[in-house]
Design an enzyme around this catalytic site. Sequence first.
Site, PDB file in Angstrom:
ATOM      1  N   LYS A 229       0.866  -1.174   0.000  1.00  0.00           N
ATOM      2  CA  LYS A 229       0.000   0.000   0.000  1.00  0.00           C
ATOM      3  C   LYS A 229       0.903   1.223   0.000  1.00  0.00           C
ATOM      4  CE  LYS A 229      -3.770   2.257   2.414  1.00  0.00           C
ATOM      5  NZ  LYS A 229      -3.330   3.546   1.888  1.00  0.00           N
ATOM      6  N   ARG A 249      -7.798  11.772  -6.712  1.00  0.00           N
ATOM      7  CA  ARG A 249      -9.028  11.148  -6.215  1.00  0.00           C
ATOM      8  C   ARG A 249     -10.087  12.193  -5.909  1.00  0.00           C
ATOM      9  NH1 ARG A 249      -9.569   8.282  -0.693  1.00  0.00           N
ATOM     10  NH2 ARG A 249     -11.556   9.364  -0.645  1.00  0.00           N
ATOM     11  N   GLU A 277      -0.697   5.234  -8.173  1.00  0.00           N
ATOM     12  CA  GLU A 277      -0.294   6.130  -7.099  1.00  0.00           C
ATOM     13  C   GLU A 277       0.902   6.963  -7.552  1.00  0.00           C
ATOM     14  OE1 GLU A 277      -2.032   5.007  -4.217  1.00  0.00           O
ATOM     15  OE2 GLU A 277      -1.143   6.223  -2.637  1.00  0.00           O
ATOM     16  N   LYS A 400      -7.540  -2.804   2.682  1.00  0.00           N
ATOM     17  CA  LYS A 400      -6.248  -2.216   3.006  1.00  0.00           C
ATOM     18  C   LYS A 400      -5.864  -2.632   4.420  1.00  0.00           C
ATOM     19  CE  LYS A 400      -8.440   2.211   4.151  1.00  0.00           C
ATOM     20  NZ  LYS A 400      -8.622   3.595   3.734  1.00  0.00           N
TER      21      LYS A 400
END
Lengths: 534, 332
Positions: A229, A249, A277, A400
Amino acid sequence: MKLFCRLYHELDSTTRTTDKVRALERYFRAAPPADAAWAISFLIGRRLPRGVTTTQLRQYAAEFANLPTWIVEECYEAVGDLAETLALLLPEPSESESIPLHVLIEERLLPLPRLGDEERRKILETTWRQLSGPERFLWHKLLTGGFRVGAGRTLTARALAAVAGVDPAVMSDRLMGPWQPTPTDYQRLLRGDAVEGDVGKPYPFLLAYPVEGPLETLGEIQDWQIEWKWDGIRAQIVNRGSKVLIWSRGEELISDQFPEVGQAALALSNSVVLDGEILIWGQHGPRPFSDLQKRLNRKRVTARDVRDYPAVFVAYDLLELDSQDRREEPLKRRRQLLEQLLSGWQVSGVLRLSPILELHQWSDVAVHHTLARECGAEGLMLKHRGSPYGVGRIKGVWWKWKVDPYYVDAVLINAQAGHGRRAGLYTDYTFAVWHEGRLIPIAKAYSGLTDDEIREVDAFIKENTVERFGPVRAVRPELVFELAFEGIQRSARHKSGIALRFPRMNRWRRDKRPEEADHLDRLRALLPPETDSR
Amino acid sequence: MPNLLEYTPSGWYCPIGDFFIDPHAPVERAVVTHGHTDHACPGSRHYLAAASSVLVLKERLGPDADIEALPFGQSMTMNGVNVSLHPAGHVLGSAQVRIEYRGEVWVVSGDYKTVAEPSCEPFEPVRCHVFVTESTFALPVYRWQPQSEIMAEIHAWWRANQDQGRTSVLFAYALGKTQRLLAALDPEAGPICVHGAARVFLPAYEAAGVRFPPIHSAEAAEVRRFAGRALVLAPYSSFRTPWFHALGPTSTASASGWMQIRGHRRRQGVDRGFVLSDHADWEGLLSAIRATGAERIGVTHGHTEVLCRWLREQGTDCWQASLVRRWSEDVG
């Protein structure tokens, strides 16, 4: 404005989703398209450039209400919301004018930044004379860019979908991207016609849930794609022609802030949308989030910024390829397509794949979780290989698993009154640790206490204030709290020389006396070696 | 000569008359302004209170408390100090305490509101040299609308809930606010249920001549029988209790001056907030202070700093008594 005001009031006075959607539907059916278009724009969180500083707004309002500024500040401290404070302080309206929302925005709010002080004040005063208390509250919220209500993109899409007679997911798609708050684009949203600029629009992001319970309950490990992550900015790269757009986002265009990423993505085949990302990458892996913020905050990114803070895009999903929406295909297939697409690319390039961790036992996953921080990640992602790419936060598709936070015991030294539902209570605290026999501030924290604890600390603060600096109270250093935080960095701006990431109160250490709080040296020991940041 | 009143850890004390006003701890002799728990502390040997508040005080201080009743406007003497009580308009029998010694007059307001309504004796300005005033809502953001407008909002909310089959639960302080609301509710609008915590005070009000519409018990079974048509008056402390959850579908609201601030309403977690206070608003406080003609103003209970600074800037001599009142769910 009256209709919009009623809508706000209805949304504000219920927590039931069905009631909210019904109120929104009623509004969209009744409101003129010119107003409805602006309403959607605000509901989904778009902001307008500020036309007036809050300092100016306070000053004008105080003079208009014939009150000294000190009492306006006292009121603000008790109310905890500037828009509301001023709405309550201003005298009753003297004209009963009904001003449509779009007129208020287009003729009064949007011109404000270009006007001189006197003209600006005149517009504000005229509007105050015409709007009722609740309308003024909203007007101030729009003026200061602080409009928020308990109905975001999802509920707005649901209500609009009902009005247009389409599926909510379809409406969510239509709401993405660069449509303008005009009657024409509003009609296009309802009918589904392409809106100008649609060619660059992103898809709604799929969001992850935090893992619950033991990993074994997720079933077979082979069904899960496991990745790091990353602690960066979630973004979509949209390349449907000669131009590459990068969306955050929050649905903001960030192409200009990351020109090297856009440049690299130009080489992709036509018509592709990637989810991934953005990170600043150093010699030893991702650099601290604060470095990324430096890039984000630049209005103009220079060659030097690009050299000092080099950005990369770590791709982990593929949503569109060859002009086809691929979101319904299972993750396994999307990953294959993504790997093929990037197969010729360098692993160290600006555009790179997020590696899959090949793990065959849940216990290995737990081991990797403990390694995440060393690898520059903030935890693990577990994504179901058979899942489509849905809209929003869907349970059971992406999980997550963040790394455990760091902890420090710190002493409460300053407090300030809170905002919103914490108005009038001292809820915003400054904490300190020991250094050479003195308490040095290290962090501010607002969250983590229960309502009962907040009330108790609030009473302590009111009874133990030793000094007041404007709204800030210095309190007797007696209470110790365990703070949790996600990371620590060097900071030249802070006296302590460090800055904590996401500090919050983990628990009240009633068992500890202030002398037993931590020392700054213990925190400094957590800092990454200095060479690592470059 | 010492001050007629001084502030001590146990509350306001008159050294010459040897009595306390609204002491927070048991004392020999206490004058009590009204029955709210932060003013009426049990355990003192003798109490003096307004005649119409005695029944209420018995609920709070116990049936055996020694309470001497003094009708409004009549005076008595304690160690040479002349004491009389005057309506404060806060709740039934709430009093301002006037004390006079050798021509010097002090008045302690207790809690008060300046707007008259049928559930209690209306506030009466009393001329004095020194006026000790409360300051719960001493900020210009507190401006009350007329009660008739608030009641219209409450009835509209009640009707809308009836249309959706939801019981209307209106949280209000058990003593004072509930009776004020009850006296102003329209029984034609639907059944009215009153929680037991507030029902105990109804006889005192009825004895004083306050008229109430017919009411029902607020037991969950009784409320459910009305299938969403009823309005329930209950203290906020009953929110989210098993009793509350047994009511079926509800819409919730609070009636209080604090509801003026959106954050307070959101913190309470109720759907609606109705701004109805038994305290004076900003203008009410200023006009009450002016009406006393007092040369000195003592400020307690609430935004003492703000009110003092404001009065000083207007040229009025005043001081802060260090009585901190915290925001609470029920008072207001």
